[in-house]
Scaffold this motif. Structure first.
Motif, PDB file in Angstrom:
ATOM      1  N   ASN B 153       5.645 -15.421   3.088  1.00 47.76           N
ATOM      2  CA  ASN B 153       4.760 -14.385   2.547  1.00 47.76           C
ATOM      3  C   ASN B 153       3.341 -14.865   2.327  1.00 47.76           C
ATOM      4  N   LEU B 154       3.167 -16.172   2.218  1.00 45.83           N
ATOM      5  CA  LEU B 154       1.819 -16.695   2.023  1.00 45.83           C
ATOM      6  C   LEU B 154       0.931 -16.282   3.189  1.00 45.83           C
ATOM      7  N   ALA B 155       1.503 -16.302   4.400  1.00 46.27           N
ATOM      8  CA  ALA B 155       0.726 -15.914   5.577  1.00 46.27           C
ATOM      9  C   ALA B 155       0.242 -14.479   5.435  1.00 46.27           C
ATOM     10  N   LEU B 156       1.152 -13.614   5.015  1.00 51.62           N
ATOM     11  CA  LEU B 156       0.808 -12.211   4.840  1.00 51.62           C
ATOM     12  C   LEU B 156      -0.247 -12.049   3.748  1.00 51.62           C
ATOM     13  N   ALA B 157      -0.028 -12.764   2.654  1.00 50.90           N
ATOM     14  CA  ALA B 157      -0.953 -12.662   1.523  1.00 50.90           C
ATOM     15  C   ALA B 157      -2.339 -13.150   1.931  1.00 50.90           C
ATOM     16  N   VAL B 158      -2.407 -14.254   2.669  1.00 53.19           N
ATOM     17  CA  VAL B 158      -3.700 -14.785   3.100  1.00 53.19           C
ATOM     18  C   VAL B 158      -4.407 -13.748   3.966  1.00 53.19           C
ATOM     19  N   LEU B 159      -3.650 -13.147   4.857  1.00 56.69           N
ATOM     20  CA  LEU B 159      -4.219 -12.125   5.744  1.00 56.69           C
ATOM     21  C   LEU B 159      -4.829 -10.974   4.944  1.00 56.69           C
ATOM     22  N   LEU B 160      -4.050 -10.459   3.990  1.00 64.42           N
ATOM     23  CA  LEU B 160      -4.496  -9.282   3.251  1.00 64.42           C
ATOM     24  C   LEU B 160      -5.609  -9.620   2.265  1.00 64.42           C
ATOM     25  N   VAL B 161      -5.422 -10.706   1.529  1.00 60.96           N
ATOM     26  CA  VAL B 161      -6.399 -11.052   0.491  1.00 60.96           C
ATOM     27  C   VAL B 161      -7.717 -11.489   1.137  1.00 60.96           C
ATOM     28  N   LEU B 162      -7.621 -12.270   2.192  1.00 62.50           N
ATOM     29  CA  LEU B 162      -8.847 -12.720   2.860  1.00 62.50           C
ATOM     30  C   LEU B 162      -9.590 -11.522   3.440  1.00 62.50           C
ATOM     31  N   GLY B 163      -8.824 -10.578   3.993  1.00 67.45           N
ATOM     32  CA  GLY B 163      -9.445  -9.366   4.523  1.00 67.45           C
ATOM     33  C   GLY B 163     -10.219  -8.647   3.433  1.00 67.45           C
ATOM     34  N   SER B 164      -9.630  -8.554   2.272  1.00 69.29           N
ATOM     35  CA  SER B 164     -10.309  -7.831   1.204  1.00 69.29           C
ATOM     36  C   SER B 164     -11.469  -8.661   0.638  1.00 69.29           C
ATOM     37  N   TYR B 165     -11.344  -9.974   0.600  1.00 67.06           N
ATOM     38  CA  TYR B 165     -12.477 -10.823   0.186  1.00 67.06           C
ATOM     39  C   TYR B 165     -13.631 -10.688   1.171  1.00 67.06           C
ATOM     40  N   ARG B 166     -13.298 -10.600   2.456  1.00 67.09           N
ATOM     41  CA  ARG B 166     -14.364 -10.516   3.465  1.00 67.09           C
ATOM     42  C   ARG B 166     -15.146  -9.224   3.320  1.00 67.09           C
ATOM     43  N   SER B 167     -14.499  -8.191   2.768  1.00 67.41           N
ATOM     44  CA  SER B 167     -15.214  -6.924   2.637  1.00 67.41           C
ATOM     45  C   SER B 167     -16.158  -6.949   1.429  1.00 67.41           C
ATOM     46  N   VAL B 168     -16.112  -8.000   0.643  1.00 62.08           N
ATOM     47  CA  VAL B 168     -17.101  -8.166  -0.434  1.00 62.08           C
ATOM     48  C   VAL B 168     -18.375  -8.710   0.202  1.00 62.08           C
ATOM     49  N   ALA B 200      -3.209  -5.624  -5.649  1.00 61.77           N
ATOM     50  CA  ALA B 200      -2.066  -4.898  -6.190  1.00 61.77           C
ATOM     51  C   ALA B 200      -1.216  -4.328  -5.056  1.00 61.77           C
ATOM     52  N   VAL B 201      -1.881  -3.784  -4.031  1.00 59.15           N
ATOM     53  CA  VAL B 201      -1.140  -3.222  -2.900  1.00 59.15           C
ATOM     54  C   VAL B 201      -0.350  -4.325  -2.188  1.00 59.15           C
ATOM     55  N   ALA B 202      -1.032  -5.435  -1.898  1.00 58.86           N
ATOM     56  CA  ALA B 202      -0.357  -6.545  -1.236  1.00 58.86           C
ATOM     57  C   ALA B 202       0.815  -7.028  -2.082  1.00 58.86           C
ATOM     58  N   GLY B 203       0.590  -7.095  -3.395  1.00 56.25           N
ATOM     59  CA  GLY B 203       1.651  -7.557  -4.302  1.00 56.25           C
ATOM     60  C   GLY B 203       2.858  -6.646  -4.264  1.00 56.25           C
ATOM     61  N   TYR B 264       2.559  -0.130  -9.295  1.00 58.03           N
ATOM     62  CA  TYR B 264       1.349  -0.570  -8.616  1.00 58.03           C
ATOM     63  C   TYR B 264       0.440   0.590  -8.255  1.00 58.03           C
ATOM     64  N   LEU B 265       1.074   1.741  -7.900  1.00 61.37           N
ATOM     65  CA  LEU B 265       0.251   2.909  -7.596  1.00 61.37           C
ATOM     66  C   LEU B 265      -0.595   3.290  -8.802  1.00 61.37           C
ATOM     67  N   ARG B 266       0.006   3.182  -9.993  1.00 53.79           N
ATOM     68  CA  ARG B 266      -0.743   3.483 -11.219  1.00 53.79           C
ATOM     69  C   ARG B 266      -1.900   2.515 -11.389  1.00 53.79           C
ATOM     70  N   THR B 267      -1.622   1.222 -11.121  1.00 60.01           N
ATOM     71  CA  THR B 267      -2.678   0.216 -11.261  1.00 60.01           C
ATOM     72  C   THR B 267      -3.851   0.540 -10.351  1.00 60.01           C
ATOM     73  N   ILE B 268      -3.534   0.938  -9.123  1.00 62.84           N
ATOM     74  CA  ILE B 268      -4.604   1.218  -8.169  1.00 62.84           C
ATOM     75  C   ILE B 268      -5.446   2.379  -8.666  1.00 62.84           C
TER      76      ILE B 268
END
Lengths: 264, 272, 347
Positions: B153-168, B200-203, B264-268
């Protein structure tokens, strides 16, 4: 520490995390004699590689590929029109349709597939290639519908409207404008569907056992049966298509497509 | 839309819908139905059995999923922060590899690596870190399962989190760097809070997939209790042909998955 | 207050040379505008001074300190960005106080300094800055907050990268005046990057004109506008006609018409005439001394709000001339004082 050494340290560390588990597979696949607690095998060779080439592994390999090809073709044929329609037209009950295609991602598959197996046995597809193809298609469809709908949405509607404006029918506009523009995305999605089917385990185990054998199920059996060399060879073979795909598509693949892969 | 168009849509949508409805939606609903039947009678006995036999397994499953999720997220948040601020393409590429390695292979690889007489213990015993007459077993226990889930799952998490960091946008980081924010502070103060929703979505995505993990515990589980819930479902069917209890357990797993999704939907929604 | 000097600064991006050896002094306590078209290297120069970019060659000095090797946070600069770069998850107060928090300034002093600087930039109502997020503010207000965030850490140098470009014209003009007032009031060394010549002229004590990675000209706004050193400078600093001509035997030939010329240029030349300098006369009027005159046909007259712009055909080319009143189409004479005609040799 300079920047460069930091970078190199990062690469080495990441390399260890990723390749340490995988390296044992490689060693095991060549081990002919390996007694605990030696770090490396006493005797290495291609004995087991030669052995697996004659046995069930070959059948698992060919059956697995056959299933994957059929699944990919069928999924593509029925998904492309649906994805296009979902992306472009005000289809009635669109949210409901999209939700149904989300369910298999949102809930645990195994308890559902237990009942799906019963249904497939009722129509005499249990333990048959056809049944395995169908159960693979459940996951493949979810994956394909969502990615391809996104692909078609990313083709600007104005381009198509321009064609329609010049007198093309909707079908003609789809065929001559949207489809060519969507092709790269469709290819990526197709390859991933193929890989999904090749790697699918849960559904194959439930629906296919004990008659249909694919590589993941074969690997599972040999591994828990402590045929570690055979299992490791199968595991390596299972990794090859994925790695090839990763190297080929790394630059082009959108992260949304890749992320679907977290589940297999 | 005209009627003929509606019909055309229906024809197009029917085959794929039929397959998913027939082989997922109906079996999904029939889980609930079958879980309430015991010897062809309406009964809650299946749920009673789940409570009696499997309540610790449910907790065990939740614990493994929770532990793995926290580990994955913590590692991903900082690893991706590092990768976002100091670009390191080779590392990024390496962490994509597990995405393409199926869970069964991960299970087998970790089994070979982490078993009592596995490669890791063999290596550690060479330098005397492990007693070779009584080697520890990381595989065949919850840690082994967690290691597999984290690795994959780390691979998936890196993909998603890095994608969202890059959009900053880079200027948000430059503005902070300008004031002397360190890499850690840039992650903590800027990247992390600005990517909360995607995290939260990735989680949620990963947590349900971990709850539902089947091939990994099948490959490296010990075969003795406690077991993860999916293994219980499988054994209940395979060895006892007890569809009632298996489906009741299945329904419990759906509820867990739904609970997570809802939370998680509530968190979002709060986040935006 | 500190003087900023860059010496022979070079920066390559792959094969593109973004800065080709720029050397410059930025006077302490003054506002310097770096002006140029997009891609001229002005932002690269600013970011080299901030330290976001590692330069390939040359030095950057703040006073007597060589800061070339220093990371951005140790240079004592503060940057204002075109997109404001206000952190959307922090309140206004959180944004402005962030720099001070990193410096571990005591809480009470943080409050005092943040509120003082917010007052300075005239953010208006100070009561809710601790609850409101930047997204609740207008663009102009957001840029005031961004300015406050930069000023609160009392930087040695204030760097601004097109700070007003995302704002609409009215707000831009008002903030322009306030920026100048603020900079004078605080007395900080300020460097301001813009592609808008009017903004540069209005704001700066010194204007630096850049093109293609090089500094073309440096001077006061008046110098730069009235005495552009090159054809590029003249062209960039105002609506102008850029005409091809040729000088031979004390005569300048433009579009087949010859006028007298006493300047130093010989051979092929570029002639620049500002549209606002050209007067339109009846061709029958008596010619005046010390002027240059061309005859042509007025083809069109467009109303631009403040004035009319006339398009006059002279041979194969079209010349623009501005006037307060519209003119009927037909034959006209274009007249402008000889000293307003700028003639540059062709490179």
């Amino acid at each position: 520490m300079t920047r460069r050494t930091m970078r190199m340290a990062g690469v080495v560390l990441a390399g260890m995390v990723i390749f340490l588990p995988l390296s044992s597979l490689v060693i095991w696949s060549f081990a002919e004699k390996w007694y605990w607690p030696h770090l490396f095998p006493q005797q290495t060779g291609l004995f087991y590689w030669a052995k697996v080439m004659q046995g069930d592994l070959l059948r698992a390999l060919t059956d697995g590929f056959l299933i994957a090809i059929v699944v990919t073709v069928l999924t593509l044929v029925i998904t492309i029109p649906l994805a296009y329609v979902l992306a472009r037209l005000p289809v009635p009950f669109k949210p409901l349709i999209l939700m149904i295609f989300l369910l298999p991602q949102a809930f645990p598959q195994l308890p559902v597939f237990v009942n799906s197996t019963t249904l497939l046995y009722q129509v005499n597809l249990g333990g048959k290639l056809g049944g395995v193809v169908l159960i693979h298609m459940v996951g493949a469809l979810v994956f394909a519908v969502w990615t391809m709908t996104a692909v078609f949405k990313s083709v600007p509607e104005a381009l198509e409207e321009a064609a329609i404006n010049l007198g093309a029918s909707r079908f003609k506009a789809f065929y001559s404008v949207s489809l060519p523009l969507a092709t790269p995305g469709i290819i990526a999605s197709t390859l991933l569907v193929f890989l999904y089917s090749l790697d699918e385990f849960t559904g194959t185990l439930l629906v296919g056992s004990p008659f249909v054998l694919t590589l993941p199920v074969y690997m599972y059996r040999t591994s828990v049966g402590y045929e570690l060399q055979v299992a490791s060879i199968s595991a390596l073979m299972l990794m090859v298509p994925g790695i090839v795909l990763l190297v080929l598509l790394e630059r082009y693949m959108k992260s949304e497509y890749l992320s679907m892969f977290g589940r297999i | 839309m005209r009627l003929s168009h509606r019909l055309a849509c229906l024809v197009i949508a029917l085959p794929p819908l039929a397959i998913v409805v027939w082989l997922f939606f109906i079996p999904f609903l029939s889980s609930a139905y079958l879980s309430l039947l015991r010897e062809d009678q309406w009964s809650l006995r299946n749920y009673y059995l789940v409570w009696r036999l499997y309540r610790y397994d449910i907790l065990y499953t939740l614990w493994i999923a929770f532990f793995s999720l926290v580990a994955v997220l913590v590692i991903a948040v900082f690893l991706c922060g590092y990768l976002r601020i100091h670009i390191n393409r080779p590392v990024e590429f390496l962490f994509k590899i597990p995405l393409f390695i199926p869970f069964v292979v991960v299970g087998h690889a970790m089994r070979v690596l982490l078993a009592p007489k596995g490669t890791l213990n063999a290596a550690l015993s060479q330098i005397g870190l492990v007693n070779m007459n009584d080697p520890p077993s990381i595989a065949f226990g919850w840690i082994g399962i967690a290691v597999c889930l984290i690795w994959k799952n780390l691979a998936l998490a890196v993909l998603l989190v890095l994608g969202s960091y890059r959009s900053v946008d880079e200027t948000f980081l430059e503005a902070a760097r300008n004031f002397g924010a360190s890499t850690f502070q840039q992650i903590k103060d800027i990247l992390l809070p600005m990517s909360k929703a995607s995290l939260a979505v990735a989680g949620a995505f990963m947590f349900t997939s971990m709850l539902a993990s089947f091939s990994v515990p099948l490959m490296i589980g010990s075969g003795e209790p406690p077991q993860m819930v999916m293994i219980d479902v499988f054994y209940r069917i395979n060895y006892q042909m007890d569809y009632g209890t298996a489906n009741a357990l299945g329904v419990v797993s759906y509820l867990l998955a739904m609970g997570v999704a809802g939370y998680y939907l509530r968190t979002i929604q709060k986040g935006t | 207050m500190v003087e900023v000097r860059v010496e022979n600064v070079r920066k390559m991006y792959g094969k593109v040379e973004a800065l080709k050896g720029a050397s410059l002094n930025f006077k302490s306590g003054a506002m310097t505008a770096i002006l140029g078209p997009s891609g001229c290297g002005k932002t690269t120069l600013l970011r080299s001074i901030a330290g976001f970019i590692q330069i390939d060659e040359g030095r950057v000095l703040f006073g007597n300190d060589d800061v070339t090797e220093l990371p951005p946070q140790h240079r004592g600069t503060a940057m204002v960005f075109q997109n404001y770069a206000l952190w959307p998850h922090m309140t206004i107060f959180g944004n402005v106080s962030y720099g001070l928090r990193l410096q571990k300034v005591p809480e009470a002093e943080i409050r005092r300094r943040v509120l003082k600087v917010l007052e300075l930039v005239e953010i208006g109502n100070l009561s809710d800055v601790e609850t409101r997020k930047p997204a609740a503010l207008s663009g102009g207000q957001q840029q005031r907050v961004a300015l406050a965030r930069a000023l609160v850490v009392e930087p040695k140098v204030l760097l601004m990268d097109e700070p007003l470009s995302n704002l609409d014209a009215k707000v831009r003009q008002r903030l322009r005046a306030e920026l100048r007032r603020l900079q004078k009031q605080v007395g900080i060394t300020a460097i301001y990057v813009t592609h808008d010549q009017e903004e540069a002229l209005a704001l700066a004590d010194t204007v630096v004109l850049m093109n293609q990675g090089q500094i073309i000209q440096t001077g006061t706004p008046q110098d730069i506008y009235l005495k552009p050193g090159t054809a590029f400078a003249a062209e960039f600093l105002g609506v102008s006609n850029q005409l091809e001509g040729e000088v031979a035997d004390g005569k300048l030939t433009i579009a087949g018409q010859t006028v007298s010329y006493a300047g130093p240029v010989r051979g092929k030349a570029v002639v620049i005439m500002r549209a606002s300098d050209i007067q339109i006369e009846d061709p029958a009027a008596t010619p005046r001394p010390e002027t240059m005159a061309l005859t042509g046909i007025l083809e069109e007259s467009l109303f631009l709000g403040a004035h009319y712009r006339q398009y006059i055909r002279v041979g194969r080319i079209v010349v623009m001339a501005d006037s307060a009143d519209p003119r009927p189409t037909g034959a006209v004479r274009l007249v402008l004082p000889s000293e307003k005609v700028q003639v540059y040799g062709q490179p």
